[in-house]
Design an enzyme around this catalytic site. Structure first.
Site, PDB file in Angstrom:
ATOM      1  CD  GLU A 172      -3.058   0.928   2.216  1.00 15.64           C
ATOM      2  OE1 GLU A 172      -3.492   1.924   2.816  1.00 15.64           O
ATOM      3  OE2 GLU A 172      -3.505  -0.223   2.401  1.00 15.64           O
ATOM      4  CG  ASP A 220      -2.535  -0.871   5.556  1.00 15.74           C
ATOM      5  OD1 ASP A 220      -1.366  -1.290   5.418  1.00 15.74           O
ATOM      6  OD2 ASP A 220      -2.805   0.266   5.979  1.00 15.74           O
ATOM      7  CE1 TYR A 273      -3.810  -2.214   9.165  1.00 15.65           C
ATOM      8  CE2 TYR A 273      -5.865  -2.901  10.188  1.00 15.65           C
ATOM      9  CZ  TYR A 273      -5.182  -2.260   9.169  1.00 15.65           C
ATOM     10  OH  TYR A 273      -5.888  -1.663   8.155  1.00 15.65           O
TER      11      TYR A 273
END
Length: 806
Positions: free
Chosen positions: A7, A103, A353
């Site tokens: 990303e 992601d 995350y």
């Protein structure tokens, strides 16, 4: 040969390093049988209306609704070069498969799928799904790549979200804006506004969003409650009691409040509507307290209830609860908290995350606990809390480990990677500290408290009746029961007090909660760091005689408080419903407004579009925002419950429990109904017609101060104003402040700012002009070039350095 698409460039470099790829490149990294390339956020977006039908270019009611049969994609301006490189790689016949390494979430899936579709690629898809960017996690992720088809349902939800936002936003914005212009005649020379602009007309652009408008409605509803609120006086009677015959100065006092228990026995009414009533109670109770020592009228402890209660550790953090806590504790905006957590995840790799909606861990993570405890034990701040957990491993608790409550990602926890806390910037240090303490506290014992409830009677006991059990007393100022007592109740009078003493600190020691801190703010039970509540009461026994003094207190009702980012995030999480219990909010997280990853951006969008302004920690709707919500022709556009229902359906689409086709068909029908309703409405009232805000209600938000490490010690002199138009609101001109250039419309809420100095070098006037007009500067001899980033956090400014190779 394998193609990997990340990303961001920084993530691509991390993947390449772990996979042993030593090459470099402007658009990709080649080596070891793989090529790794990257997106720069979204490279592809949905097309504008005119791309489907030329008639949709003009803003006209008779061309609505706009319902494309199939949505088209187009490149995002400013990143075409990178998109061209990625598209060529996706068409390259050398590759046998492509790995989606964006992601691991809904938006990451959308970023990849849109690029893949625009390129017309037919490569088989594999999915890298990891929750941290440590070397171990990356290696393990590539060792167990998932077939892309397993994420097709998530991709369906992502596309549905994107297309639903387009349908509602494009159609509703045009319908409301155009109908409002028809209601307010304008000069013939005025031109219709394009998307995101007012155009040459002085008529406002009423931007409508599927999540944005219901969020604004939450703020407007609270603001109107405040404006309509009329304070009124009321009176309370307070008594101070000591054991009978004890010197008042030497004894511990019991402070209690007079109240009448309601018939349900679960509430107390303590507010008196007239001063005379309060004076009457004081007079008769002073008389009773001053009577003979043996008199039954004298104060006596009528009821004493003592119990020991336990308070479990709070749940682990998801993004929204972390943003709420950071806002309350440090005043950090939701955007600043997300930026700090993202940096700890991507750059420092010491948090998992952050864009997660789960507050639990999966059962297989239990084996990772010794490593995580050991890493935290190496840090002096946490050593004494981690050491007992290493010596005696804690049992596996369903409050922490619950596979059924983890969807895409588990709760935010440390990764166990070594870290030097002193090397972290201030905000990142604070966020890591919150997460580390919350994680350790989850494995410590419950906190334990002794609760004491006392009812003191003044006057002879009720004839032939048992005293009614009373509920826990409530703070009259909190607005728990505003019904006023309008007649003097018969004696006896009863005063109530409640005390709380912590016996065992447990997890609160880890969280830093003191024995006598501030009371927890309403709306967040079990949030660490908010302190204990309630005074400490001296030892008492039922039937004990007391001496008492009484006084009447004049008070005034208070309006409900304005929303802060912390309370607004809670309201968004529960679709505007008042749900104070955090576990109940977690149970309905699928029905909230937006997702944890998008809520901060929604708040910033409302501010950028001048619907909302900041007043210190408070968020206050502007007159334009209030005017929009009050006169919105179709009220469902501002319904948090409706939007929350849509979000729940998107979650079901992501789990494969509902089809994308069914969801989109309902959205299309809804859009058609909305346009029909708006055609028959009177348009939105002009912002100037809304009630004017008092100066005390909201102060204009000044351009934000940059983070201290990045700020120049003293900004060089700069011209006071420029002729450059603000690229964010496209209305104001840029003016120079103490540390940077900002929009002249900052009083209206435009938060655009470019700092004078970036990456240790001052921006020239020519570079500023290029940034504003072209979106980027020429490459500097050293370090790369500057690019405009309107989605960046306010503290970072709207210009960032794009290094060579990005």
């Amino acid at each position: 040969m394998q193609l990997v698409i990340a990303e961001k460039p920084s993530v691509a470099r991390d993947l390449a390093r772990v996979l042993g790829m030593r090459g470099t490149g402007k658009h990709a990294i080649d080596g070891a049988g793989r090529v790794i390339t990257w997106c720069i956020g979204h490279l592809v977006e949905l097309e504008e209306p005119a791309a489907y039908d030329a008639a949709w270019k003009a803003w006209r009611l008779d061309t609505l609704p706009m319902l494309p049969g199939a949505f088209k994609l187009r490149p995002v301006q400013g990143t075409r070069d990178q998109l061209r490189a990625v598209r060529e790689l996706l068409r390259d016949r050398r590759f046998t498969e492509v790995v989606n390494a964006c992601d691991a979430g809904r938006e990451g899936e959308l970023i990849f799928r849109y690029v893949y579709e625009l390129a017309g690629s037919r490569l088989p898809i594999k999915r890298l799904w990891i929750s941290s960017l440590t070397d171990e996690a990356i290696r393990a992720g590539f060792a167990r790549l998932r077939p892309g088809v397993e994420l097709d349902a998530l991709a369906d939800a992502a596309r549905s979200r994107s297309e639903a936002d387009w349908l509602v936003g494009m159609n509703a914005t045009r319908a409301v804006t155009v109908s409002s212009r028809a209601a307010a005649p304008r000069p013939r020379s005025a031109q219709p506004a394009r998307r995101g602009q007012r155009g040459k007309s002085d008529s406002p652009l009423y931007s409508i969003g599927r999540v944005q408008t219901p969020t604004l409605a939450i703020l407007v509803r609270r603001e109107l409650e405040i404006r309509k609120f009329r304070p009124r006086d009321y009176w309370e009677v307070r008594g101070q009691f000591v054991p009978a015959g004890t010197a008042t100065d030497a004894a511990e006092k019991v402070t209690a409040t007079w109240g009448v228990a309601l018939p349900d026995g679960k509430a107390i009414r303590s507010r008196l509507g007239e001063r005379a009533l309060a004076d009457g109670i004081v007079a008769r109770d002073e008389t009773a307290a001053g009577g003979p020592a043996a008199s039954v009228d004298r104060p006596v402890v009528e009821r004493l209830r003592q119990k020991r209660v336990r308070e479990a550790p709070p749940l682990l953090f998801d993004l929204t609860s972390l943003q709420r806590t950071a806002n309350r504790r440090y005043g950090l905006s939701a955007t600043a908290t997300l930026a700090a957590a993202q940096a700890l995840y991507e750059r420092y790799k010491i948090l998992t995350y952050p864009r997660t909606d789960s507050r639990h861990l999966t059962s297989d993570m239990a084996k990772e606990l010794p490593k995580l405890f050991g890493a935290l034990a190496a840090l002096p701040d946490y050593a004494r809390f981690a050491a007992p957990l290493i010596e005696t491993p804690p049992p596996r608790s369903r409050r922490v480990f619950d596979d059924g409550k983890v969807s895409d990602h588990h709760a935010i926890v440390p990764t166990g990677k070594p870290v030097r806390l002193d090397d972290l910037p201030r905000d990142e240090r604070r966020i890591f500290d919150l997460v580390a303490r919350r994680f350790l506290g989850a494995f410590h014992p419950d906190a334990e408290f002794a609760l004491t409830d006392v009812v003191i009677r003044v006057g002879a006991p009720d004839a032939g009746t048992e005293p009614r059990a009373a509920a826990e007393p409530r703070d009259a100022d909190a607005g728990a029961d505003e019904t006023l007592v309008t007649a003097l109740p018969p004696p006896p009078d009863r005063y109530r007090a409640r005390g709380r003493v912590r016996l065992v600190a447990g997890w609160q020691d880890v969280a830093g909660v003191g024995q006598s801190g501030q009371a927890r703010p309403p709306g967040d039970r079990n949030e660490a760091g908010d302190g204990d509540s309630g005074p400490t009461l001296p030892p008492l026994t039922e039937g004990q005689r007391l001496d008492g003094k009484f006084e009447a207190l004049t008070k005034q009702t208070r309006p409900p408080p304005r929303h802060t980012e912390a309370t607004l995030l809670s309201a968004m999480e529960s679709a505007g419903r008042e749900i104070p219990d955090e576990e109940l909010r977690a149970a309905m997280r699928d029905s909230g407004l937006g997702t944890p990853a998008t809520r901060a951006a929604t708040i910033e969008t409302l501010i950028r579009r001048t619907f909302v302004a900041r007043d210190g920690k408070n968020l206050v709707p502007t007159d334009m925002g209030i005017g929009l919500i009050e006169a919105l022709p179709e009220k469902s556009l501002a319904s948090p419950e409706l939007t929350g229902t849509w979000e729940a359906r998107l979650s079901r689409v992501a789990r494969g429990q509902e089809t994308r086709a069914a969801f989109m068909a309902d959205i299309s029908r809804y859009v058609s109904d909305v346009v029909t309703a708006i055609r028959g409405g009177a348009g939105v009232v002009r912002a100037s017609a809304a009630p004017a805000m008092r100066p005390a209600d909201v102060a204009p938000a000044s351009p934000p101060k940059p983070p201290r490490p990045r700020a120049p010690a003293r900004a060089p002199a700069a011209p006071d104003a420029t002729t450059l138009t603000c690229p964010r609101c496209k209305q104001g001109t840029l003016v120079a402040g103490k540390r940077g250039w900002g929009c002249a419309r900052w009083r209206e809420g435009c938060a655009f700012v470019i700092w004078f100095e970036i990456a240790g070098r001052r921006i020239t006037d020519a570079e500023l002009a290029d940034l504003v007009s072209k979106g980027k500067t020429r490459k500097r001899k050293v370090g790369g070039r500057l690019v405009l980033d309107l989605s960046a956090a306010r503290d970072a400014g709207a210009a960032r350095l794009e290094a060579q190779g990005e």
